[in-house]
Design a protein around this motif. Sequence first.
Motif, PDB file in Angstrom:
ATOM      1  N   GLU A  25       0.837  -1.214   0.000  1.00  0.00           N
ATOM      2  CA  GLU A  25       0.000   0.000   0.000  1.00  0.00           C
ATOM      3  C   GLU A  25       0.861   1.248   0.000  1.00  0.00           C
ATOM      4  O   GLU A  25       1.806   1.373   0.780  1.00  0.00           O
ATOM      5  CB  GLU A  25      -0.939   0.013   1.214  1.00  0.00           C
ATOM      6  CG  GLU A  25      -1.862   1.236   1.204  1.00  0.00           C
ATOM      7  CD  GLU A  25      -3.069   1.084   2.110  1.00  0.00           C
ATOM      8  OE1 GLU A  25      -3.107   0.119   2.891  1.00  0.00           O
ATOM      9  OE2 GLU A  25      -3.982   1.936   2.021  1.00  0.00           O
TER      10      GLU A  25
ATOM     11  N   LYS B  41      -3.134   3.381  -2.393  1.00  0.00           N
ATOM     12  CA  LYS B  41      -3.222   2.460  -3.520  1.00  0.00           C
ATOM     13  C   LYS B  41      -2.673   1.101  -3.101  1.00  0.00           C
ATOM     14  O   LYS B  41      -1.589   1.033  -2.509  1.00  0.00           O
ATOM     15  CB  LYS B  41      -2.442   2.992  -4.720  1.00  0.00           C
ATOM     16  CG  LYS B  41      -3.053   4.260  -5.287  1.00  0.00           C
ATOM     17  CD  LYS B  41      -2.186   4.880  -6.369  1.00  0.00           C
ATOM     18  CE  LYS B  41      -2.834   6.126  -6.924  1.00  0.00           C
ATOM     19  NZ  LYS B  41      -1.990   7.317  -6.820  1.00  0.00           N
TER      20      LYS B  41
ATOM     21  N   TYR C 225      -1.051  -2.009  -4.374  1.00  0.00           N
ATOM     22  CA  TYR C 225      -0.373  -2.536  -5.549  1.00  0.00           C
ATOM     23  C   TYR C 225      -0.219  -4.048  -5.461  1.00  0.00           C
ATOM     24  O   TYR C 225       0.068  -4.591  -4.385  1.00  0.00           O
ATOM     25  CB  TYR C 225       1.014  -1.919  -5.698  1.00  0.00           C
ATOM     26  CG  TYR C 225       0.976  -0.454  -6.072  1.00  0.00           C
ATOM     27  CD1 TYR C 225       0.836  -0.071  -7.409  1.00  0.00           C
ATOM     28  CD2 TYR C 225       1.051   0.533  -5.107  1.00  0.00           C
ATOM     29  CE1 TYR C 225       0.791   1.271  -7.761  1.00  0.00           C
ATOM     30  CE2 TYR C 225       0.989   1.879  -5.445  1.00  0.00           C
ATOM     31  CZ  TYR C 225       0.869   2.244  -6.769  1.00  0.00           C
ATOM     32  OH  TYR C 225       0.809   3.562  -7.125  1.00  0.00           O
TER      33      TYR C 225
ATOM     34  N   THR D 267      -4.895  -7.318  -8.043  1.00  0.00           N
ATOM     35  CA  THR D 267      -5.652  -6.485  -7.096  1.00  0.00           C
ATOM     36  C   THR D 267      -6.943  -5.979  -7.728  1.00  0.00           C
ATOM     37  O   THR D 267      -8.004  -6.044  -7.110  1.00  0.00           O
ATOM     38  CB  THR D 267      -4.822  -5.270  -6.629  1.00  0.00           C
ATOM     39  OG1 THR D 267      -4.204  -4.676  -7.774  1.00  0.00           O
ATOM     40  CG2 THR D 267      -3.761  -5.688  -5.629  1.00  0.00           C
TER      41      THR D 267
ATOM     42  N   LYS E  90      -2.861  -2.018  -9.591  1.00  0.00           N
ATOM     43  CA  LYS E  90      -3.305  -1.643  -8.239  1.00  0.00           C
ATOM     44  C   LYS E  90      -4.810  -1.525  -8.214  1.00  0.00           C
ATOM     45  O   LYS E  90      -5.477  -1.466  -9.264  1.00  0.00           O
ATOM     46  CB  LYS E  90      -2.664  -0.318  -7.824  1.00  0.00           C
ATOM     47  CG  LYS E  90      -2.958   0.888  -8.741  1.00  0.00           C
ATOM     48  CD  LYS E  90      -4.140   1.709  -8.314  1.00  0.00           C
ATOM     49  CE  LYS E  90      -4.394   2.902  -9.242  1.00  0.00           C
ATOM     50  NZ  LYS E  90      -5.741   3.463  -9.084  1.00  0.00           N
TER      51      LYS E  90
END
Lengths: 508, 508
Positions: free
Chosen positions: A153, A157, A159, A163, A483
């Motif tokens: 994170e 976001k 990643y 995801t 992401k």
Amino acid sequence: MDPTLRRMVCPVLAFLLLLEGGMLSLSSPPPAGLLGRLWQHIDHHQDELVQALKEWVAVESDSVQPLPRLRQELSRMMGLASERLRNLGASVDAVDLGTQQLPDGQTLPLPPILLAELGDDPRKPTVCFYGHLDVQPARAEDGWLSDPYTLTELDGKLYGRGTTDNKGPVLAWINAVGTFRALKQDLPVNVKFMLEGMEEAGSVGLEQLVQREKDGFFSGVDYIVISDNLWLSRTKPALTYGTRGNAYFTVEVKCRDQDFHSGTFGGILHEPMTDLVALLGSLVDSSGHILIPGIYDQVDPVMEEEKAMYEAIDLDLEEYRHSSRVRKFLFDSKEEILMHLWRYPSLSIHGIEGAFDEPGAKTVIPGRVLGKFSIRLVPHMNTTAVEKQVKQHLEHVFSARNSANQVAVSMTLGLQPWVANVRDRQYLAARRAIRAVFGTEPDMIRDGSTIPIARIFQDTLQKSVMMLPLGAVDDGEHSQNEKINRRNYIEGSKLFAAFFLELAELHQ
Amino acid sequence: MDPTLRRMVCPVLAFLLLLEGGMLSLSSPPPAGLLGRLWQHIDHHQDELVQALKEWVAVESDSVQPLPRLRQELSRMMGLASERLRNLGASVDAVDLGTQQLPDGQTLPLPPILLAELGDDPRKPTVCFYGHLDVQPARAEDGWLSDPYTLTELDGKLYGRGTTDNKGPVLAWINAVGTFRALKQDLPVNVKFMLEGMEEAGSVGLEQLVQREKDGFFSGVDYIVISDNLWLSRTKPALTYGTRGNAYFTVEVKCRDQDFHSGTFGGILHEPMTDLVALLGSLVDSSGHILIPGIYDQVDPVMEEEKAMYEAIDLDLEEYRHSSRVRKFLFDSKEEILMHLWRYPSLSIHGIEGAFDEPGAKTVIPGRVLGKFSIRLVPHMNTTAVEKQVKQHLEHVFSARNSANQVAVSMTLGLQPWVANVRDRQYLAARRAIRAVFGTEPDMIRDGSTIPIARIFQDTLQKSVMMLPLGAVDDGEHSQNEKINRRNYIEGSKLFAAFFLELAELHQ
């Protein structure tokens, strides 16, 4: 309202309304109290939900590279999902698909498809969620800033490979169901799940299973929801009513199996790479126009009302260009851009297998090379006609070269395009739920990608199919540094919970 | 004489002559007795000599892939060679070249260059052998029938990366020297060695060292011998008096660093692969003619006497085609084939870095791709002019596409062609030695490959340079299943021993 402002206002508003037991959105009142409690529960358990995603991302469930090790990971992934569904109280059938024989003769096991059910109250609507747990290949050295299989994170976001495509959205749906369970609330809908592990590699065995279960697992299903695409913007949600198809081709040019030394043989060979580059170079011009004769014959003409629809879409082209990190697109207007993404075909050259692809300066003449390209199909192109046009074109170009090499063109995937009826009830329920969570109407969009399951469901089951994406446009699916925003994942879980309530209400 | 028959007759003949202390060849008498004893010793110790090659092949001394692990292997390889030379009684100077900075900013250690000496009798000629101990990349999965780094003998062929290019020939020279030592015979020549470890990656640092040592290590050197190319046939030996140069280019086309999903972006991008394929497709036509304007301007015109020389060369085109496993060459006559390999430039496209190169069907639009091609240069092309022509041409083609992408063309290696004076004394000595071992005149040939050191030696030191290959035409250097015939390796060791004696005699 400015999208940034809207994003800031929304959680505050939700909290205030929750305290007052009042309306949760500007336009659509949810059942008093319950939705607020569901959302609060989701907010309070955010980190657990992210942790669940982290565990799934850690599994290298890559279905694209045909390696036994990766197939084991895929199988493990399906097992984790099965366990989570059972913990929700669902009955889960892991349908064994047996093995797959590849063109090179290799036999590989296929991951099972999970068919799960939760509730069978005949007074409630039954909604089936389709998702996939396999991912595209990802190698740290391809330019990932963090390990692709370690959820990382940064600035809100999350990643990691898968995801947004598609582990995050699958979990969001499970989170929504799980929140009802956690609050000991009756689910307002019967829920089914169809989760597969071969979506990125052509959904092997899926269509047959859907057909087989038409009058079984799918017999009571009223609605099918897919959440395997992206919004049009970074902030504004969308509903998707169409996808492009895909015809994936390989073209092999072979002189001999062994490579040559370019010093020892350069100058006297019909070099396979020279032939292949000429073949690939004959496919599309510098303006993106496909050069294969007849390829546009079956493309629907643009109608006036369709033009108007494209004009209504809210797209900040400059922002889109900027978030895509592209200097300049092929087209300058919003309408042209969207039409070329959604309702015109496109051709992309993906790469070459068998040539020198590593760093350094190898002086090799590859003996046998395999070019790969695909055409995104739109209504009402069909794969059979396209296959014939492509083969005829490439054989024509090759024959004009008088090369002594052997050429073989093959369509390795042929997936039809899909368009839905947006007047179906679940589209209305989804629009209401979106307004509740995000305080805005969704963009009504198509998707340039291929999600063949949408068309398979619609054609085979004759049910309403809807695509309700959670990911933002800059999520980078299939790319390095894929992401999903923490916000999209968490608000997406809320959105699905709201959707259940809205759908139950509209279904009555 | 039929070549197969000749190969069978020769050892028998040698043995008989040895017993009688008589002549060893039909045309050139070696010193009575000694040469026979040298050869007998080599024959009796064949398996030890093969074992030595096995140990060297086991070292993955790949200089092409810029990886720290491989540079360690290179360094270990140079250490093994140094030890072997010291065991012969040579003094060895391992010249440290420091490090190399790559275009991507990475710094890697360079392997040392070995300068070794054995004998400094001013009455004897001094001959310096140049060779290299690095190899091209090899991966078992590229189609090797045995592990590339495990020497594997099958039907008299010794398979393994580096067997023919160039570890086998280097060892053959060492074997020749070692046999004199083993028999306690005075070497008829002073011997020097220059062994490098970066030949396959542009001989980094070598030219500077030759220049620096012009009046040092090289001051007493009369002749320079290189054995880093192949015969023209599988059975008939050759002497080589010219090589092509090489200008290696990369052309990068970049939209952005990240890849794209072809569904999400296909149709609106100037796709880098489309641009790159068009650029690569503009380089050479289907008849092998290079399309870069001006590229043929500096190529020597063909003279009448040159034509006659090509006509005299003994090449069975059908056999050559068959052993190359090629259905059809670009040209039908022996003269055209040889001229296009030796005295005309050629252009080969090697591959693309950054595109999808693995098995399977990834639907990616590569964001940044790097095409690689090279041009084999002939007298009197020069790298500076070629670099300019290539860049101008590609920039012209690219600019006509109106692409929004960025393009960058770079010449990463520029190696000049080389032609020798075949009237030098060592060419005569080599012809005599070849007649002694193989009972035939060698083909007087050029080589289409690039061995820049030949030109560097000739230009810098103004010494006679000769290329005396040991490997057969089907050895597959740079390719999968590279091999050297056991016969070529063993008879090659004898040939070098005979060459020492002939050279000493002629030098007087």
